[in-house]
Design an enzyme around this catalytic site. Structure first.
Site, PDB file in Angstrom:
ATOM      1  CG  ASP A   1      -1.631   0.862  -9.862  1.00  0.00           C
ATOM      2  OD1 ASP A   1      -0.602   1.551  -9.870  1.00  0.00           O
ATOM      3  OD2 ASP A   1      -2.757   1.326  -9.601  1.00  0.00           O
TER       4      ASP A   1
ATOM      5  CG  ASP B   1      -1.409   6.234  -1.821  1.00  0.00           C
ATOM      6  OD1 ASP B   1      -1.378   6.443  -3.041  1.00  0.00           O
ATOM      7  OD2 ASP B   1      -0.674   5.406  -1.248  1.00  0.00           O
TER       8      ASP B   1
HETATM    9  O1  1PR Z   1       2.814   2.085   0.716  1.00  0.00           O
HETATM   10  O2  1PR Z   1       5.206   2.140   0.103  1.00  0.00           O
HETATM   11  O3  1PR Z   1       3.959   0.017   0.007  1.00  0.00           O
HETATM   12  O4  1PR Z   1       3.541   1.817  -1.635  1.00  0.00           O
HETATM   13  C1  1PR Z   1       2.398   1.306  -2.216  1.00  0.00           C
HETATM   14  C2  1PR Z   1       2.203   2.003  -3.526  1.00  0.00           C
HETATM   15  O5  1PR Z   1       1.130   1.362  -4.201  1.00  0.00           O
HETATM   16  C3  1PR Z   1       1.836   3.461  -3.371  1.00  0.00           C
HETATM   17  O6  1PR Z   1       2.491   4.210  -4.351  1.00  0.00           O
HETATM   18  C4  1PR Z   1       0.333   3.489  -3.609  1.00  0.00           C
HETATM   19  O7  1PR Z   1      -0.052   4.672  -4.288  1.00  0.00           O
HETATM   20  C5  1PR Z   1       0.127   2.292  -4.507  1.00  0.00           C
HETATM   21  N1  1PR Z   1      -1.171   1.619  -4.268  1.00  0.00           N
HETATM   22  C6  1PR Z   1      -1.508   0.913  -3.180  1.00  0.00           C
HETATM   23  N2  1PR Z   1      -2.746   0.401  -3.356  1.00  0.00           N
HETATM   24  C7  1PR Z   1      -3.177   0.797  -4.537  1.00  0.00           C
HETATM   25  C8  1PR Z   1      -4.469   0.483  -5.151  1.00  0.00           C
HETATM   26  O8  1PR Z   1      -4.815   0.954  -6.238  1.00  0.00           O
HETATM   27  N3  1PR Z   1      -5.253  -0.344  -4.478  1.00  0.00           N
HETATM   28  N4  1PR Z   1      -2.269   2.136  -6.305  1.00  0.00           N
HETATM   29  C9  1PR Z   1      -2.199   1.565  -5.124  1.00  0.00           C
HETATM   30  C10 1PR Z   1      -2.193   3.397  -6.439  1.00  0.00           C
HETATM   31  C11 1PR Z   1      -2.670   4.993  -7.841  1.00  0.00           C
HETATM   32  C12 1PR Z   1      -1.932   5.368  -9.031  1.00  0.00           C
HETATM   33  C13 1PR Z   1      -2.768   5.107 -10.226  1.00  0.00           C
HETATM   34  C14 1PR Z   1      -3.267   6.465 -10.541  1.00  0.00           C
HETATM   35  C15 1PR Z   1      -3.715   6.652 -11.922  1.00  0.00           C
HETATM   36  N5  1PR Z   1      -2.629   3.614  -7.676  1.00  0.00           N
HETATM   37  O9  1PR Z   1      -0.701   4.829  -9.098  1.00  0.00           O
HETATM   38  O10 1PR Z   1      -1.997   4.472 -11.141  1.00  0.00           O
HETATM   39  O11 1PR Z   1      -4.330   6.784  -9.654  1.00  0.00           O
HETATM   40  O12 1PR Z   1      -4.825   5.904 -12.192  1.00  0.00           O
HETATM   41  P1  1PR Z   1      -5.863   6.388 -13.278  1.00  0.00           P
HETATM   42  O13 1PR Z   1      -5.096   7.104 -14.326  1.00  0.00           O
HETATM   43  O14 1PR Z   1      -6.428   5.110 -13.822  1.00  0.00           O
HETATM   44  O15 1PR Z   1      -6.865   7.234 -12.595  1.00  0.00           O
HETATM   45  P2  1PR Z   1       3.874   1.508  -0.107  1.00  0.00           P
END
Ligand code: 1PR
Length: 624
Positions: free
Chosen positions: A282, A440
């Protein structure tokens, strides 16, 4: 093996006699129409002259998709690239690589309209060194059903057809699979039982007519052609440039003269598609303006102390390289604030991708902010343009989050596929295997499933107030806004719109390390026939075996477990459950007594390294 003389299966690629001494070429126009077999009208003075520089590789790149990875792999092996500009460059090539990307019909259009198709046929018929990759293999056949039938180059008998998904096999065929090597192909000599990376929805089938060409097959529902070889002409359905070190060895064997390589071929054995382990980074700009890898707890990426700073877990390019070396099957970058920025204005992110792809030879996915956009000067950019820039910068797949929710809502409301959504636009040009939809969802507990119009499930573990059911509400903008659509409805809709894969996060589980949401993953992976990547919650290696054994997930993605090396407490003197799961692949000695069987190209090595256990890949075995 001696080069065999060429005979075309049909009249498609017959050429006049070709002199190898002349450098002059005069190509007649190719008589080719869309959706008809590739036919040559007439040829005059077609001649082939090989250039002499051993370090130069000629690359046929017709401008669709990610050829950057092939370029990077060639350069990584110490070769220079000469791009084909004219058909003459093909005829004069010393060795030619044709990494076909995109769809069959547009590729044939380009070959036809530029005269490259005719030159390719001449080059191949003269048994000049050739390596076709993926579509570069398929185009050698007589025709393809992809948006067709569409005529191909007609060098190899057979029709390229779509995988049959009716027996529960997910299409596209994405991931690491083993080869059944059927004859000496030289370039496959280092593969042995190791897996290579495939990503395709169409394949050519073995037959009596083409059996002399086949050097290996692979099994995915059917036995399909994984590679062909005749004389100096090779083509592979898999992606050597994305198959880690084993793929680089395929390229190396093609590029280096036979005499300089040693090693004995061993027969590959048939296997099934391996489950993938994906490392996710991320990424966002921190308060100091640097692009950093961060990681949230339930999507909150700010420290609770230290003035709520964005957590900084390292530099994206370095971490991606580290996870590649540790054996990740794929690497994903998610630009988590992409929803509020203009991605094409995000030059550092594009640079991260370019630099990472120079040293990471497994698939790279990038997500965040992919949507139609109008900048402050009023200039409109389609999501296709945004995605194209990512592909040009080194991405193999793009991941769409928020915009996919809007598209699915619209589609469910109107039941009309407009062809204008980002999913439709990008999958039409780059193929659905290049389009991931990132979901999400947040769990919403229910006492009674009839309380909502969305698909709910009976929970394995009741909610905080004893609720027995939940539905999973989709969110956009990084979990900031809940939408009136469930994960189940979204997954089905985006599959219909042309998504090739689903990245299934779960806000409740993100960063918690307590395991994947098995109920959710099961519901979605049972609902769609495209691959589902389970994401969020991995804390120990058993969580991977859990999600693979209890659901139909094709891959598992994790972040925190790798960044924070949280697996140090695993007792490695006990057999891991993963051992039971991946029974056909690798043997890994992890202690004096225990052997582990690895899922694919060392993905468990990634987990081991995350645990601080030193291990190294030695041929097909991973030894601790
Ligand atoms: O909406 O097209 O701009 O895409 C945004 C992207 O960024 C999406 O794929 C969304 O999932 C991701 N995202 C947005 N905000 C966050 C955040 O964390 N604040 N991250 C985010 C999403 C989720 C996973 C993470 C897993 C594994 N993160 O990618 O890596 O949950 O984590 P873990 O193994 O530590 O539990 P758009």
């Amino acid at each position: 093996m001696e080069a065999a003389p060429f005979t075309s299966p049909s009249s498609t690629c017959k050429t006049s006699s070709i002199s190898s001494s002349s450098s002059l070429i005069s190509l007649s126009k190719i008589s080719y129409r869309n959706h008809s077999p590739f036919k040559l009208k007439s040829r005059r003075n077609l001649s082939v002259r090989a250039s002499n520089d051993d370090s130069v590789v000629t690359l046929l790149d017709y401008g669709a998709g990610n050829v950057r990875s092939v370029r990077n792999a060639i350069r990584h092996l110490g070769f220079q690239i000469k791009d084909v500009q004219t058909p003459k460059d093909i005829l004069n090539a010393r060795r030619l690589i044709f990494p076909g990307v995109g769809a069959f019909a547009p590729a044939m259009d380009v070959l036809n309209n530029t005269g490259m198709g005719e030159a390719l046929c001449s080059y191949i018929q003269n048994d000049r060194p050739f390596l076709g990759i993926c579509l570069g293999l398929q185009l050698l056949f007589e025709s393809s059903d992809e948006n067709g039938p569409v005529g191909g180059l007609g060098m190899i008998p057979g029709v390229v057809g779509r995988f049959d998904s009716s027996h529960g096999f997910r299409v596209p065929h994405i991931g690491w699979n083993a080869l059944q090597i059927t004859k000496d192909s030289e370039i496959l000599d280092d593969i042995r039982n190791r897996h290579v990376y495939f990503v395709h929805s169409y394949r050519a089938m073995p037959s009596n007519e083409n059996k002399e060409w086949i050097s290996s097959t692979c099994n995915y529902g059917d036995e399909f052609i994984a590679s062909v070889r005749r004389g100096n002409v090779h083509a592979v359905q898999f992606h050597p440039e994305k198959s880690g070190d084993v793929g680089l060895s395929v390229l190396r064997r093609f590029l280096l003269p036979k005499s300089s390589l040693t090693g004995k071929r061993t027969e590959g054995k048939a296997s099934k598609l391996a489950k993938r382990v994906i490392a996710c980074l991320d990424v966002r700009t921190n308060d100091e303006g640097d692009l950093v890898v961060t990681k949230g707890d339930q999507y909150d990426v700010r420290e609770h102390a230290e003035q709520s700073k964005v957590r900084n877990l390292g530099k994206p390019v370095e971490l991606a390289g580290q996870y590649y070396n540790d054996g990740a099957d794929e690497v994903s970058f998610l630009n988590i604030t992409g929803f509020r920025d203009f991605p094409l204005g995000d030059v550092p992110m594009l640079q991260v991708l370019r630099r990472a792809s120079e040293n990471v030879f497994v698939p790279l996915t990038v997500g965040g902010g992919i949507r139609d956009f109008t900048d402050s000067n009023g200039r409109y950019y389609s999501s296709l343009e945004v995605a194209s820039e990512y592909f040009r910068s080194g991405a193999d797949k793009i991941s769409i989050g928020s915009d996919a929710v809007h598209a699915a809502e619209e589609y469910l409301k109107t039941k009309v596929k407009t062809g204008k959504s980002s999913i439709e636009q990008i999958s039409r040009v780059y193929g659905n295997q290049a389009v991931v939809v990132s979901i999400d969802p947040r769990r919403v507990y229910l006492n009674d499933p009839s309380d909502v119009e969305f698909k709910s499930i009976k929970l394995t573990k009741p909610g905080p107030n004893g609720e027995e059911y939940a539905w999973y509400q989709c969110t956009i903008n990084g979990g900031r806004e809940g939408r009136p659509i469930g994960a189940y409805e979204l997954a089905k809709a985006v599959e219909e719109l042309g998504a090739g894969e689903i990245l299934l996060n779960c806000i409740d589980c993100d960063g918690q390390g307590k395991g994947f949401d098995i109920d959710l993953v099961k519901m979605i992976s049972d609902a769609v026939s495209i691959p589902v990547i389970a994401s969020s919650g991995a804390g120990v290696s058993e969580h991977f075996s859990d999600v693979f054994s209890k659901t139909n997930a094709s891959a598992a993605l994790a972040a925190g477990i790798f960044h924070r090396k949280e697996m140090a407490d695993i007792a490695f003197d006990q057999p891991l459950e993963l051992e039971l799961l991946y029974c056909e692949t690798y043997n890994m000695k992890i202690s004096n007594s225990a052997y582990l069987l690895l899922p694919s190209n060392g993905a468990l090595g990634l987990c081991l390294r995350a645990s601080g256990i030193q291990c190294s890949i030695m041929s097909s075995s991973l030894l601790v």
